[in-house]
Structure formats: structure tokens, C-alpha cells
Design a protein around this motif. Sequence first.
Motif, PDB file in Angstrom:
ATOM      1  N   SER A 130      -4.016  -9.381  -3.125  1.00 42.99           N
ATOM      2  CA  SER A 130      -4.164  -9.036  -4.540  1.00 42.99           C
ATOM      3  C   SER A 130      -2.972  -9.540  -5.347  1.00 42.99           C
ATOM      4  N   GLN A 131      -1.761  -9.530  -4.739  1.00 45.96           N
ATOM      5  CA  GLN A 131      -0.579  -9.999  -5.447  1.00 45.96           C
ATOM      6  C   GLN A 131      -0.637 -11.501  -5.685  1.00 45.96           C
ATOM      7  N   ASN A 132      -1.218 -12.232  -4.737  1.00 46.30           N
ATOM      8  CA  ASN A 132      -1.342 -13.682  -4.890  1.00 46.30           C
ATOM      9  C   ASN A 132      -2.242 -14.044  -6.067  1.00 46.30           C
ATOM     10  N   ILE A 133      -3.204 -13.173  -6.374  1.00 38.01           N
ATOM     11  CA  ILE A 133      -4.125 -13.433  -7.485  1.00 38.01           C
ATOM     12  C   ILE A 133      -3.470 -13.051  -8.812  1.00 38.01           C
ATOM     13  N   ASP A 134      -2.879 -11.846  -8.877  1.00 34.72           N
ATOM     14  CA  ASP A 134      -2.326 -11.337 -10.138  1.00 34.72           C
ATOM     15  C   ASP A 134      -0.904 -11.825 -10.416  1.00 34.72           C
ATOM     16  N   LYS A 135      -0.212 -12.324  -9.388  1.00 36.76           N
ATOM     17  CA  LYS A 135       1.172 -12.783  -9.533  1.00 36.76           C
ATOM     18  C   LYS A 135       2.092 -11.671 -10.062  1.00 36.76           C
ATOM     19  N   LYS A 136       1.811 -10.436  -9.679  1.00 37.50           N
ATOM     20  CA  LYS A 136       2.624  -9.300 -10.112  1.00 37.50           C
ATOM     21  C   LYS A 136       3.242  -8.615  -8.894  1.00 37.50           C
ATOM     22  N   GLU A 137       4.304  -7.884  -9.148  1.00 39.76           N
ATOM     23  CA  GLU A 137       4.924  -7.106  -8.078  1.00 39.76           C
ATOM     24  C   GLU A 137       4.020  -5.931  -7.712  1.00 39.76           C
ATOM     25  N   ILE A 138       3.838  -5.716  -6.427  1.00 42.10           N
ATOM     26  CA  ILE A 138       2.973  -4.626  -5.962  1.00 42.10           C
ATOM     27  C   ILE A 138       3.762  -3.324  -6.044  1.00 42.10           C
ATOM     28  N   ASP A 139       3.210  -2.350  -6.758  1.00 39.24           N
ATOM     29  CA  ASP A 139       3.911  -1.070  -6.907  1.00 39.24           C
ATOM     30  C   ASP A 139       3.197   0.045  -6.152  1.00 39.24           C
ATOM     31  N   GLU A 140       3.822   1.220  -6.153  1.00 39.92           N
ATOM     32  CA  GLU A 140       3.284   2.379  -5.424  1.00 39.92           C
ATOM     33  C   GLU A 140       1.933   2.813  -5.978  1.00 39.92           C
ATOM     34  N   LYS A 141       1.773   2.726  -7.296  1.00 39.94           N
ATOM     35  CA  LYS A 141       0.520   3.149  -7.928  1.00 39.94           C
ATOM     36  C   LYS A 141      -0.656   2.337  -7.400  1.00 39.94           C
ATOM     37  N   TYR A 142      -0.456   1.022  -7.245  1.00 41.88           N
ATOM     38  CA  TYR A 142      -1.544   0.168  -6.737  1.00 41.88           C
ATOM     39  C   TYR A 142      -1.869   0.521  -5.285  1.00 41.88           C
ATOM     40  N   ILE A 143      -0.834   0.737  -4.468  1.00 43.97           N
ATOM     41  CA  ILE A 143      -1.066   1.052  -3.048  1.00 43.97           C
ATOM     42  C   ILE A 143      -1.813   2.379  -2.915  1.00 43.97           C
ATOM     43  N   ARG A 144      -1.434   3.361  -3.742  1.00 46.69           N
ATOM     44  CA  ARG A 144      -2.126   4.656  -3.704  1.00 46.69           C
ATOM     45  C   ARG A 144      -3.602   4.475  -4.057  1.00 46.69           C
ATOM     46  N   LYS A 145      -3.859   3.662  -5.067  1.00 47.90           N
ATOM     47  CA  LYS A 145      -5.245   3.419  -5.475  1.00 47.90           C
ATOM     48  C   LYS A 145      -5.996   2.655  -4.393  1.00 47.90           C
ATOM     49  N   MET A 146      -5.328   1.696  -3.765  1.00 46.10           N
ATOM     50  CA  MET A 146      -5.947   0.903  -2.698  1.00 46.10           C
ATOM     51  C   MET A 146      -6.319   1.764  -1.489  1.00 46.10           C
ATOM     52  N   LEU A 147      -5.442   2.712  -1.150  1.00 45.15           N
ATOM     53  CA  LEU A 147      -5.655   3.542   0.041  1.00 45.15           C
ATOM     54  C   LEU A 147      -6.370   4.853  -0.260  1.00 45.15           C
ATOM     55  N   GLY A 148      -6.576   5.171  -1.546  1.00 47.52           N
ATOM     56  CA  GLY A 148      -7.217   6.439  -1.897  1.00 47.52           C
ATOM     57  C   GLY A 148      -6.324   7.630  -1.636  1.00 47.52           C
TER      58      GLY A 148
END
Length: 564
Positions: free
Chosen positions: A233-251
Amino acid sequence: MENNTHKVLALKYRPKNFKELIGQDIMVETITNSIKLNKLPNAYLLTGIRGIGKTTTARLIAKAINCNKNFIQEEKCTKGEYCHCDEISNFKHLDVLEMDAASRTGIDDVRELIDSSKYNPTSAKYKIIILDEVHMLSKQAFNGLLKTLEEPPPHLKFIFATTEVKKIPVTILSRCQRFDLHRVSVKNLIKNLKRILKIENAKMTEEATILIAKSAEGSVRDSLSLLDRAIISQNIDKKEIDEKYIRKMLGIADKSKLLNLLKFIFNGEEKKSIDLLREMVNEGIQPINFLNDLLEIIYLIQQKKILGNFNSELPISETEQDIINLIAEDINIETLIVFWQLVLKVVDELSLVTNPILSLEMLVVRLLHIKAIPSYENLLNSLKESNVDEFNNNPTIELTKKKVNNNEENKTIEQSKDQIKNTVQTKPVLSSSEEKNLSTNLSREKVSSFEDLIYLASKKREIQLKYDLERNVNLIKFSEGKIDISFNQKLDKNFVRNLSARLVEWTGNRWVITLSKEVGNKTFLEKAIIKKKEILKSEKNSELYKKFKDIFSDVELLEIKKRD
């Protein structure tokens, strides 16, 4: 042509030597020492959870004992020189046979392996058989391995890997050198993830890395699979992966929201608790992850309550610590234990309920109401207070107070309190005249015959006593206040004591009960049976029965009942 084949991180960064094996230092030291001393077991058994390096370790052992150079010291083969290690890594070596025991479970598969193992290796020093998920083999297949496993040819070595060692027969375990691979710590997983992030040139916050490491539950492969997912997902958005995204990814629920939910529960705010839970559900939390995070928070509150600090690998911000401190002040350990048990119960309920979100809401409601239940200590205190009030209002106690001599009126208040306390705790002793008057006031039963005693035992629902009186008591003599019984081994061992206690309770008088070797009468039941047979015989000779017999020739008199 450009090669677009993507290799997953778990395979791309698979350890190539023992030094790259994460979190298994003791096992690595033992295996490398045995290889250096050339003291190799006939068979290795590698156990542990998924994704911690069992199959990788098996291949590293195969490389170490077959390498032309010193594999442990990481000596490289010279250019153009044949290397066993490359072929073993690429699963192409003829002398290293790797079989999945989950798909080839039968005796025929094992027999084929044993037959091929009789021949010397083609190029390597040892022929090695690696059996993955060995616990899946059938009983016959295990039996087929036993002899070869105990006394293999000098050129043959076995390496077994399994996640369920309890399913392997003891006869196999006793022939192997066992190594238990442990879960990898969160600290080591974070270190490994950061190394790979640097190589892959990916950007991820510290909090997000910690969350992935924690979610892997000690499995290196799981942590790399989650990292692979996040990097895509980071390769597509070119953004730093944060905790909020990981929480959403893992539920996984936001920890601050979980803490606020618990704070609402402890404060008894039902509407706010349900609304916050539904908000987290709408954000995509997984029920099982939510419950595990809730258990983690309860654990942290318990640590703060008992130890006064947080001794944990789990990341906690200063704001979260403040909320935990606030909750820990107003909650007791007993409530935390009940909360823990209720959450565990809902974990089991998830497999039974069609909609698991309902279980989460009902859990919150249960926790809210459990919080309102008074503690065990409070109940005891209220009972003590009620007992003191009863003492103060009891006229019998007042009479006792009036008997105090005038000379004792100068005693201190503390001595009076001690006297009252002792009076409450000591059972009052009645005089003989008081006891006599008390006994006359109570309703007593009259027992004038043995039949009266049986009837009374039935009336008072003393089932065991009634059973013995009817079936096992051979009466010698019965009079009011005294019963003589013939000794019978079938009597209950506590019969005499129980009968004496019940007679005192029912009649108000003490009875003397003696057991004698003298032969007594038949039991009450035996007498009843004999009497029944006599009545039946008498009625069969009566005129009325004869008339019935003349009209209905096949009639038979079976029972005679007494009319009420």
C-alpha cells in the motif's frame, strides 16, 4: 525482458545461515557445537509454533553437515567450485529429500523413503530426509520408521519438524534429539522489521512497526507477511505507513478508545459505552482482536494496581498511562478478575453466535452491571452492622446488661465495648429451669411405637434414616426413651448417632439406643411382606373371590389395597 516476479518477504529474507536465525540462540549453540565435534544424532526433532524457523533450521543443518567448507564460520565456496548449499537452498539436491508428511501420510510413502535411504549419497557426505509436519503420519507409517530411525545406515540422517509434538508417539520421540523453538520476542521482531524496512527503502512509523511485531504473536513469518501487506500500500500511495493505517488494516481498535470505553464502563455510563463500541465497530474492528486488546488493557491495569508500574513490552503513551492510572485508583482487584473471566467467556461465545457484534454489546452491558455489584467485603460489613443493630435491639441482651453490679459502673468505655463484643460472640448458657421452660414452649412429637418412629422419619424427610429403620433394623425391644436393636452390618455407620440426635430434636428427650448380639425380630419391611402374603392368601379363600373365579376362570388376585 524485465523480470516482474515478486518474491514475498518471508521467502526473500529467509535465513541463509545460523547467525540470521532470530531468537533461537540456545538451540543454535547446541546444534553448532554438535556439528563442530562431529557428534551428530540419528534424528533431529524441531518443534514450535508456525513461522519461527523449523523448516529453515532443518535446511541449515543439512547445509552445515554437507558443506565442503566450514558453513558455521560462513566460509564461501570459490568461484566455479561445486557447492551443496546452493542446491539445498533451491530444493534441487539429490541427497536431501524433503517430504510433506501432511500430504504423504501412509506406510507406502515411508517404505519408499526407507528403500531409497539404503543407497549411499551421490555427492554429499550424508543423505538427509526432512519430514515436515511429521505428526500427520499414520500409525503404520510411524511403526515403519522405528527400526531405521534407531539404527540408520552411517550415511543417513533424519530431520523432523512439527507444530504438534503431542501427536507423535513416544517411541519416535525417544529416538530423536528434540529442540523446542521458542516464540520470538517483540523486541527481536521489531529489530528484524526495521532491518528489512531499511533494505526495502520503505517508510513506517515506530508505532506501526511495534503494532505489526505485536500482532505477529512471536512468529517471524507472520510479521513479514503483515509487513509485506503494508509495504504494498505504501508503494502505491508513496506515504509513510502510520499506526492508524495498520490498525485499520488488521481490524484492531485504537488503544485510547479502548481505554475510554473501560473508563465509561467503570463510571457506569451505559449510553456512552455502547455508542463508543458501535463507533469502533463501524471503523472495522475484528471481535476477536477487540477482546484480546481488552484483556491486554485489563492486564495493564492489574500491573499498575499491584506493581505500581508497567513492566511490559507493549507500547503505552503518556496519555494512555494517565487514563490507566485513573482507572486503577477506583477499581479493585476482585472486579478486574471478574472482568477477565467474562471477556474470556465471550471469546468462547463468538463461535456460537451468528452475529459476534451482539456478543460484544452484551459484554459491555454485563461489565457495566458487574461494576455495580457490591464487593464481598462490603457485604460482610453490612451483615456485621445488621448483627450489631440486632444486638442493640435485643431485649434478652438488655436483661444481661441489668445484671451488672453497681461496683462495675466505673469501668472505662473500652472495657464495656470488649464486654459487648464477647457477649455477642459467646453462645448464651441457659440454666436448667430456663431450658425446661424453653422445651415446654416448643412443639414436640410423641413417639410411642416403632411404627410412629418410621412415620416421623418419613414426615421429617430423613430418607436414609427411614430406609435403615424399615429394612435393616431388627427390633428387640421398644419402649419410650429406650430402643434395643439387634446388630446388623447393613446399618449405616452413623445410624445410632443420627437416630439419637433426631429423637432429641423431635421429642425433646434423650433416648438410649443399644446394639445387642441377641437375635431380634424381623425387619419392618419383612413383616409387611409376610402380612401382605397372609392377607392375599386369606382373601383367595374368601367366598367373594371364589364367585369371581367361577365367572372369570382366568382371573388372578395380585394385590389388596386398604381403602382410605
